[in-house]
Write an enzyme that holds these catalytic residues in place. Structure first.
Site, PDB file in Angstrom:
ATOM      1  CG  HIS A   1      -0.367   0.034   2.541  1.00 26.91           C
ATOM      2  ND1 HIS A   1       0.464  -0.955   3.032  1.00 26.91           N
ATOM      3  CD2 HIS A   1      -0.470   0.953   3.540  1.00 26.91           C
ATOM      4  CE1 HIS A   1       0.830  -0.653   4.271  1.00 26.91           C
ATOM      5  NE2 HIS A   1       0.288   0.505   4.595  1.00 26.91           N
TER       6      HIS A   1
ATOM      7  CG  HIS B   1       0.018   4.223   4.931  1.00 24.65           C
ATOM      8  ND1 HIS B   1      -0.712   3.300   5.638  1.00 24.65           N
ATOM      9  CD2 HIS B   1      -0.818   5.260   4.655  1.00 24.65           C
ATOM     10  CE1 HIS B   1      -1.944   3.772   5.805  1.00 24.65           C
ATOM     11  NE2 HIS B   1      -2.033   4.948   5.213  1.00 24.65           N
TER      12      HIS B   1
ATOM     13  CG  ASP C   1       5.069   2.860   7.206  1.00 25.11           C
ATOM     14  OD1 ASP C   1       4.162   3.280   6.474  1.00 25.11           O
ATOM     15  OD2 ASP C   1       4.894   1.998   8.086  1.00 25.11           O
ATOM     16  CG  HIS C   2       4.355   0.145   3.927  1.00 25.01           C
ATOM     17  ND1 HIS C   2       4.404  -1.190   4.239  1.00 25.01           N
ATOM     18  CD2 HIS C   2       3.866   0.781   5.025  1.00 25.01           C
ATOM     19  CE1 HIS C   2       3.949  -1.360   5.466  1.00 25.01           C
ATOM     20  NE2 HIS C   2       3.612  -0.187   5.971  1.00 25.01           N
TER      21      HIS C   2
HETATM   22 ZN   LIG Z   1       0.133   1.449   6.521  1.00 28.61          ZN
END
Ligand SMILES: [Zn+2]
Length: 297
Positions: free
Chosen positions: A83, A85, A87-88
């Site tokens: 996804h 976000h 942090d990804h």
């Molecule tokens: Zn997330």
């Protein structure tokens, strides 16, 4: 409530080190620990020789360098994102530039207009996948096959990926072994989350590899406990409404005693997500036009 969920915080992670778990699965963790990320974001390396990377993480040069050094002569052929976000996914652009590998994800970060000030939703708005994946779609590489499993709830564009060769499911932030997921409206949706948890129970994955924390060896036990936990929370919110609580702040004060002060805001969003789900089911309603007070119907 949370003590009934079989969470574990045992997690060995030396930053910069690639851990090998099976012939096709390796993991390296980003040094971005925090209240929502645990020890950091896990990047997974799938395959040997020509590999896929799931969730390169944030732009973190030390992490990308360690990943590439660890791979040596191996080539990255695919980049998958659970996804969008921050942090990804932001590290995907960097990794794509270096490797030339295309990116695969459900879609770009969802645009949701909210009334009032626009909150920072932690989204990576610069990311657009080269290939938009649909639920059930399979992508095959050199010796591995990953199936996209659409699992909205944490965010509408969330995918899990199943490595067919090992019946292993990379669960992103949907199901984690160390903590519950953040379900924060309007990007998070409790009804979708319940449905996407039930969807996992219909599958026969042997193991989960979450984006934060360690592997889950009894996946259905954990998933069932997460569903039960949310149902208990929902029932507790109905009880608070019965007791006369109308605002989210009142309910958080009653339902979340002794929580980390950094998580109070998130707890409020979680209660809001439950309330919106109760409203969708016709159980609760707004008590005010400003939609910040709630009643049972
Ligand atoms: Zn997330």
């Amino acid at each position: 409530m949370a003590d009934k969920i079989p969470f574990t915080r045992n997690f060995e992670c030396e930053y910069g080190k690639i851990y090998q778990f099976s012939p096709l699965i390796r993991r390296i963790t980003v040094k971005n620990p925090g209240p929502f990320t645990f020890k950091g974001t896990n990047s997974y390396i799938i395959g040997r020789g020509e590999v896929a990377v799931i969730d390169p993480g944030p732009v973190d040069e030390a992490h990308i360098r360690a990943l590439l050094q660890g791979l040596g002569d191996e080539r990255i052929s695919h980049i998958f994102l659970t996804h969008t976000h921050r942090d990804h996914s932001p590290g995907a652009a960097r990794l794509k530039t270096i490797s030339g590998a295309p990116t695969y994800a459900f879609g770009p970060h969802p645009v949701i207009k909210t009334a009032g000030p626009q909150l920072d939703d932690g989204g990576d708005k610069d990311f657009t996948p080269d290939f938009a994946l649909k639920d059930g779609q399979e992508i095959a590489g050199s010796g591995w096959t990953l199936e996209a499993v659409h699992t909205p709830g944490h965010i509408s564009n969330h995918l899990c990926f199943c490595l067919a060769e090992e019946k292993a499911l990379f669960t992103g932030d949907h199901v984690m072994g160390w903590s519950t997921s953040v379900i924060a409206p309007p990007w998070g949706h409790m009804g979708d989350y319940f449905t996407a948890l039930e969807k996992l129970l219909e599958r026969d994955d042997d193991i989960y590899w979450p984006a934060h924390g360690g592997q889950v060896k009894r996946p259905k036990t954990l998933t069932r406990a997460l569903i039960a936990h949310r149902r208990m929370r929902e029932a507790a919110i109905v009880e608070r409404l019965k007791a006369g609580d109308r605002s989210i702040a009142d309910m958080v004060a009653q339902l979340y005693r002794d929580i980390d002060p950094r998580l109070v805001f998130a707890a409020g969003l979680s209660v809001q997500a439950h309330l919106e789900h109760l409203i969708e089911k016709g159980i609760a309603g707004y008590a005010s036009v400003t939609q910040d007070e709630f009643i049972l119907l």
